[in-house]
Design an enzyme around this catalytic site. Structure first.
Site, PDB file in Angstrom:
ATOM      1  N   ASP A  76      11.820   2.914   3.396  1.00  0.00           N
ATOM      2  CA  ASP A  76      11.894   1.479   3.827  1.00  0.00           C
ATOM      3  C   ASP A  76      12.867   0.928   4.266  1.00  0.00           C
ATOM      4  OD1 ASP A  76       9.383  -0.566   2.631  1.00  0.00           O
ATOM      5  OD2 ASP A  76      11.121  -1.582   3.249  1.00  0.00           O
ATOM      6  N   TYR A  84      -3.467  -6.120  17.476  1.00  0.00           N
ATOM      7  CA  TYR A  84      -3.160  -5.297  16.384  1.00  0.00           C
ATOM      8  C   TYR A  84      -4.328  -4.292  16.047  1.00  0.00           C
ATOM      9  CZ  TYR A  84      -3.378  -4.467  11.387  1.00  0.00           C
ATOM     10  OH  TYR A  84      -3.647  -3.863   9.971  1.00  0.00           O
ATOM     11  N   ASN A  95       2.861   4.767   7.230  1.00  0.00           N
ATOM     12  CA  ASN A  95       2.113   3.573   6.700  1.00  0.00           C
ATOM     13  C   ASN A  95       2.699   2.420   7.110  1.00  0.00           C
ATOM     14  OD1 ASN A  95       1.186   1.852   4.351  1.00  0.00           O
ATOM     15  ND2 ASN A  95       3.228   1.697   4.230  1.00  0.00           N
ATOM     16  N   ILE A 150       0.804  -1.103  -0.142  1.00  0.00           N
ATOM     17  CA  ILE A 150       0.020   0.006  -0.059  1.00  0.00           C
ATOM     18  C   ILE A 150       0.828   1.259  -0.201  1.00  0.00           C
ATOM     19  CG2 ILE A 150      -1.485   1.275   1.609  1.00  0.00           C
ATOM     20  CD1 ILE A 150      -2.894  -1.569   2.209  1.00  0.00           C
TER      21      ILE A 150
HETATM   22  N1  LIG Z   1      -2.766  -5.241   3.330  1.00  0.00           N
HETATM   23  C1  LIG Z   1      -3.973  -5.060   3.895  1.00  0.00           C
HETATM   24  O1  LIG Z   1      -4.946  -5.841   3.838  1.00  0.00           O
HETATM   25  C2  LIG Z   1      -4.253  -4.018   5.064  1.00  0.00           C
HETATM   26  C3  LIG Z   1      -5.433  -3.768   5.668  1.00  0.00           C
HETATM   27  C4  LIG Z   1      -5.714  -2.688   6.595  1.00  0.00           C
HETATM   28  C5  LIG Z   1      -4.702  -2.132   7.008  1.00  0.00           C
HETATM   29  N2  LIG Z   1      -3.268  -2.290   6.507  1.00  0.00           N
HETATM   30  C6  LIG Z   1      -2.267  -1.643   6.928  1.00  0.00           C
HETATM   31  O2  LIG Z   1      -1.750  -0.795   5.716  1.00  0.00           O
HETATM   32  C7  LIG Z   1      -0.235  -0.566   5.998  1.00  0.00           C
HETATM   33  C8  LIG Z   1       0.770  -1.329   5.014  1.00  0.00           C
HETATM   34  O3  LIG Z   1       0.320  -2.780   4.705  1.00  0.00           O
HETATM   35  P1  LIG Z   1       0.837  -3.597   3.575  1.00  0.00           P
HETATM   36  O4  LIG Z   1       0.123  -4.878   3.157  1.00  0.00           O
HETATM   37  O5  LIG Z   1       1.051  -2.700   2.361  1.00  0.00           O
HETATM   38  O6  LIG Z   1       2.242  -3.928   4.213  1.00  0.00           O
HETATM   39  P2  LIG Z   1       3.557  -4.678   3.535  1.00  0.00           P
HETATM   40  O7  LIG Z   1       3.932  -5.709   4.834  1.00  0.00           O
HETATM   41  O8  LIG Z   1       3.062  -5.317   2.081  1.00  0.00           O
HETATM   42  O9  LIG Z   1       4.642  -3.337   3.266  1.00  0.00           O
HETATM   43  C9  LIG Z   1       5.152  -2.911   4.247  1.00  0.00           C
HETATM   44  C10 LIG Z   1       6.426  -2.066   4.049  1.00  0.00           C
HETATM   45  O10 LIG Z   1       6.903  -1.558   5.164  1.00  0.00           O
HETATM   46  C11 LIG Z   1       8.198  -1.881   5.274  1.00  0.00           C
HETATM   47  N3  LIG Z   1       8.712  -1.768   6.630  1.00  0.00           N
HETATM   48  C12 LIG Z   1       8.378  -2.602   7.611  1.00  0.00           C
HETATM   49  N4  LIG Z   1       8.614  -2.295   8.909  1.00  0.00           N
HETATM   50  C13 LIG Z   1       9.297  -1.246   8.424  1.00  0.00           C
HETATM   51  C14 LIG Z   1      10.444  -0.228   9.501  1.00  0.00           C
HETATM   52  N5  LIG Z   1      10.509  -0.819  10.912  1.00  0.00           N
HETATM   53  N6  LIG Z   1      11.198   0.475   9.018  1.00  0.00           N
HETATM   54  C15 LIG Z   1      10.895   0.808   7.687  1.00  0.00           C
HETATM   55  N7  LIG Z   1      10.083   0.082   6.738  1.00  0.00           N
HETATM   56  C16 LIG Z   1       9.488  -1.026   7.181  1.00  0.00           C
HETATM   57  C17 LIG Z   1       8.472  -3.263   4.879  1.00  0.00           C
HETATM   58  O11 LIG Z   1       9.755  -3.419   4.455  1.00  0.00           O
HETATM   59  C18 LIG Z   1       7.579  -3.376   3.442  1.00  0.00           C
HETATM   60  O12 LIG Z   1       8.222  -2.795   2.297  1.00  0.00           O
HETATM   61  C19 LIG Z   1       0.045  -1.487   7.389  1.00  0.00           C
HETATM   62  O13 LIG Z   1       0.027  -0.279   8.555  1.00  0.00           O
HETATM   63  C20 LIG Z   1      -1.077  -2.052   7.658  1.00  0.00           C
HETATM   64  O14 LIG Z   1      -1.234  -2.426   8.921  1.00  0.00           O
HETATM   65  C21 LIG Z   1      -3.189  -3.287   5.685  1.00  0.00           C
END
Ligand SMILES: NC(=O)c1ccc[n+]([C@@H]2O[C@H](COP(=O)([O-])OP(=O)(O)OC[C@H]3O[C@@H](n4cnc5c(N)ncnc54)[C@H](O)[C@@H]3O)[C@@H](O)[C@H]2O)c1
Length: 273
Positions: A40, A169, A99, A21
């Site tokens: 990242d 969470y 994010n 996202i």
């Molecule tokens: N995918 C879903 O269904 C969904 C639904 C509701 C909420 N969310 C929220 O959306 C956000 C993004 O989710 P996503 O599914 O794209 O996640 P993802 O795991 O696909 O991507 C997250 C990115 O953040 C980076 N990252 C993680 N920890 C880090 C840190 N400490 N420092 C720097 N970079 C870091 C990772 O390397 C990764 O590239 C999150 O907050 C998640 O809780 C996701």
């Protein structure tokens, strides 16, 4: 009349933008003309997103540009250093998207009674504390710049209904929903808007790895629009909310979830979403 979202001249920071996202939010902000800093912890992912944005910016639909700042934001010093580096390199910070989230490596959804103190600390750190500390550093930079700004947190649709097996969470993300009301009230007089956005379940790499076909089918079936959320759909909302078109909107949670918040408590989850 054509209505345009125009982020030209604005500097945006997106955390965790190397995938999923966050990657889409970075791409859409750049398409609207912003100069985007892609953070990242995975250097190769951040650099790939930057290359993608800069290739697109050279094309016919010329947009903004991007650069990578690789840092693991679990460390408070890294957060302050990242925001300071954005201001040092670009002279300002206008838009910040916090994010980073999901379950930290090694943590799994489980029964409420099975969660222990270290689970709580890790999951709350990743989903609330880290975001709040980013918001603090970004607000400080925006106050120092004196030009206002927008701070957008990525929350979750799981905060709108009970979330069995993902209780910590969901509680941590719900903390973000309330944090934005306090921040928006404090920072509003300085022209800083603060918002939370929430995607419904989106099959990002992390989620796709944890969901089997039955789980996906159950989510689709229980969602009013009978679909999952596409990667770019929270980005479309975010690019609007951070723009001047949304200039009177602050202090709220806004969902892009295909109506999932209208369905009843979802079946036991395998991973947070
Ligand atoms: N995918 C879903 O269904 C969904 C639904 C509701 C909420 N969310 C929220 O959306 C956000 C993004 O989710 P996503 O599914 O794209 O996640 P993802 O795991 O696909 O991507 C997250 C990115 O953040 C980076 N990252 C993680 N920890 C880090 C840190 N400490 N420092 C720097 N970079 C870091 C990772 O390397 C990764 O590239 C999150 O907050 C998640 O809780 C996701």
């Amino acid at each position: 009349m054509t209505i345009e979202i125009d982020h030209r001249g604005q500097v945006a920071l997106v955390t965790g933008a190397g995938a999923g996202i966050g990657r889409e939010i970075a791409r859409w902000l750049a398409r609207a003309g912003a100069t985007v800093v892609v953070n990242d912890l995975r250097a190769n992912h951040a650099e790939a997103v930057v290359a993608e944005i800069n290739r697109e910016a050279d094309g016919p639909a010329a947009g903004g540009s991007a650069s990578a700042m690789v840092a693991d934001l679990r460390d408070d010093d890294a957060i302050d250093a990242l925001v300071a580096a954005v201001v040092a390199e670009h002279g300002r910070l206008d838009l910040a998207v916090n994010n980073i989230g999901m379950l930290p490596r090694g943590r799994r959804p489980k029964r409420f009674v099975d969660y222990r103190g270290d689970d709580w600390r890790d999951i709350v750190d990743q989903n609330l504390t880290l975001a709040a500390l980013c918001g603090r550093a970004e607000a400080e930079a925006m106050l120092a710049g004196g030009q206002g700004g927008v701070i957008l947190f990525v929350s979750s649709g799981e905060t709108t209904r009970p979330s069995p097996f993902n209780s910590i969470y969901a509680a941590a993300k719900a903390g973000i929903n309330h944090l934005v009301t306090s921040m928006a009230t404090e920072l509003g007089p300085n022209g800083i808007r603060v918002l939370a956005v929430a995607p419904g379940t989106t099959l990002t790499e992390t989620v796709a790895a944890a969901f089997d076909d039955d789980r996906v089918a159950a989510i689709v079936e229980s969602t009013p629009l009978r679909r999952m959320v596409e990667h770019d759909e929270l980005a479309r909302l975010s690019v609007f909310l951070t723009s001047d078109l949304a200039r009177c909107i602050t202090g709220q949670l806004i969902l892009a979830d295909a109506g999932a918040h209208l369905s009843r408590t979802r079946p036991a989850n395998q991973t947070p979403g």
